[in-house]
Design a protein around this motif. Structure first.
Motif, PDB file in Angstrom:
ATOM      1  N   LEU A  24      27.564  36.742 -18.031  1.00  0.00           N
ATOM      2  CA  LEU A  24      26.831  35.952 -18.692  1.00  0.00           C
ATOM      3  C   LEU A  24      25.140  36.946 -18.447  1.00  0.00           C
ATOM      4  O   LEU A  24      24.535  36.615 -18.843  1.00  0.00           O
ATOM      5  CB  LEU A  24      26.792  34.476 -18.282  1.00  0.00           C
ATOM      6  CG  LEU A  24      27.723  33.988 -18.754  1.00  0.00           C
ATOM      7  CD1 LEU A  24      27.893  32.870 -18.470  1.00  0.00           C
ATOM      8  CD2 LEU A  24      27.965  33.828 -20.466  1.00  0.00           C
ATOM      9  N   LYS A  25      25.033  36.637 -17.056  1.00  0.00           N
ATOM     10  CA  LYS A  25      24.010  37.396 -16.066  1.00  0.00           C
ATOM     11  C   LYS A  25      23.035  38.587 -16.927  1.00  0.00           C
ATOM     12  O   LYS A  25      21.918  38.613 -17.477  1.00  0.00           O
ATOM     13  CB  LYS A  25      24.214  37.758 -14.754  1.00  0.00           C
ATOM     14  CG  LYS A  25      23.351  37.648 -14.044  1.00  0.00           C
ATOM     15  CD  LYS A  25      23.170  37.540 -12.538  1.00  0.00           C
ATOM     16  CE  LYS A  25      21.993  37.574 -11.728  1.00  0.00           C
ATOM     17  NZ  LYS A  25      22.043  38.077 -10.357  1.00  0.00           N
ATOM     18  N   SER A  31      17.326  32.110 -19.865  1.00  0.00           N
ATOM     19  CA  SER A  31      18.002  30.809 -19.188  1.00  0.00           C
ATOM     20  C   SER A  31      19.246  30.865 -18.462  1.00  0.00           C
ATOM     21  O   SER A  31      19.334  30.242 -17.454  1.00  0.00           O
ATOM     22  CB  SER A  31      17.905  29.762 -20.594  1.00  0.00           C
ATOM     23  OG  SER A  31      18.341  29.432 -21.303  1.00  0.00           O
ATOM     24  N   VAL A  32      20.320  31.449 -20.202  1.00  0.00           N
ATOM     25  CA  VAL A  32      22.164  31.642 -19.885  1.00  0.00           C
ATOM     26  C   VAL A  32      22.204  32.813 -18.323  1.00  0.00           C
ATOM     27  O   VAL A  32      22.648  32.013 -17.438  1.00  0.00           O
ATOM     28  CB  VAL A  32      22.043  32.082 -20.178  1.00  0.00           C
ATOM     29  CG1 VAL A  32      23.988  32.183 -20.084  1.00  0.00           C
ATOM     30  CG2 VAL A  32      22.606  31.487 -21.695  1.00  0.00           C
ATOM     31  N   ALA A  33      20.507  33.207 -18.090  1.00  0.00           N
ATOM     32  CA  ALA A  33      21.281  34.315 -16.423  1.00  0.00           C
ATOM     33  C   ALA A  33      20.750  33.522 -15.744  1.00  0.00           C
ATOM     34  O   ALA A  33      21.639  33.545 -14.784  1.00  0.00           O
ATOM     35  CB  ALA A  33      20.453  35.564 -16.595  1.00  0.00           C
ATOM     36  N   LYS A  34      20.107  32.844 -15.727  1.00  0.00           N
ATOM     37  CA  LYS A  34      19.491  32.407 -14.678  1.00  0.00           C
ATOM     38  C   LYS A  34      20.209  31.017 -13.571  1.00  0.00           C
ATOM     39  O   LYS A  34      20.325  31.204 -13.057  1.00  0.00           O
ATOM     40  CB  LYS A  34      17.768  31.019 -15.031  1.00  0.00           C
ATOM     41  CG  LYS A  34      16.679  32.349 -14.955  1.00  0.00           C
ATOM     42  CD  LYS A  34      15.993  31.207 -15.249  1.00  0.00           C
ATOM     43  CE  LYS A  34      13.941  32.658 -15.247  1.00  0.00           C
ATOM     44  NZ  LYS A  34      12.862  32.200 -15.484  1.00  0.00           N
ATOM     45  N   PHE A  35      20.717  30.117 -15.515  1.00  0.00           N
ATOM     46  CA  PHE A  35      21.778  29.340 -14.879  1.00  0.00           C
ATOM     47  C   PHE A  35      23.396  29.756 -14.024  1.00  0.00           C
ATOM     48  O   PHE A  35      23.439  29.128 -13.266  1.00  0.00           O
ATOM     49  CB  PHE A  35      22.277  28.345 -15.952  1.00  0.00           C
ATOM     50  CG  PHE A  35      23.465  27.298 -15.702  1.00  0.00           C
ATOM     51  CD1 PHE A  35      23.596  26.376 -15.169  1.00  0.00           C
ATOM     52  CD2 PHE A  35      24.823  27.805 -16.424  1.00  0.00           C
ATOM     53  CE1 PHE A  35      24.537  25.827 -15.244  1.00  0.00           C
ATOM     54  CE2 PHE A  35      26.014  26.899 -16.623  1.00  0.00           C
ATOM     55  CZ  PHE A  35      25.379  25.786 -15.223  1.00  0.00           C
TER      56      PHE A  35
END
Length: 90
Positions: A24-25, A31-35
């Motif tokens: 995912l990163k 935003s998904v990468a940060k999550f």
């Protein structure tokens, strides 16, 4: 849900969290990468939250109730009245 299938689904979710967050990163939006990065920082806590039977949900509910009462009474009453409302209300 039977005990074994529930444990299996939790294990799958925990494994996806640890292995899938790297994918995912790289591939997801920012935003998904940060999550995913945030989840990897505290992976032990995330895994424990998915696998253990107990949680702090009841305590969090009481904290939320106290904060709601406190916000509603802000600037209107004394600490004594606030304490009475918190202790007498179920």
């Amino acid at each position: 849900m039977p005990e074994s299938s529930q444990a299996w689904s939790v294990t799958v979710e925990a494994n996806c969290c640890s292995t899938g967050s790297a994918k995912l990163k790289q591939a997801g939006p920012i935003s998904v990468a940060k999550f995913a990065s945030f989840l990897r920082q505290d992976l032990d806590a995330v895994t424990a939250g998915l696998t253990l039977e107990w949680s702090s949900g009841i305590v969090e509910g009481h904290v939320n109730r106290v904060k709601t009462i406190k916000g509603a009474m802000y600037g209107r009453a004394s600490f004594r009245l606030l304490r009475i409302r918190i202790l007498t209300r179920p």
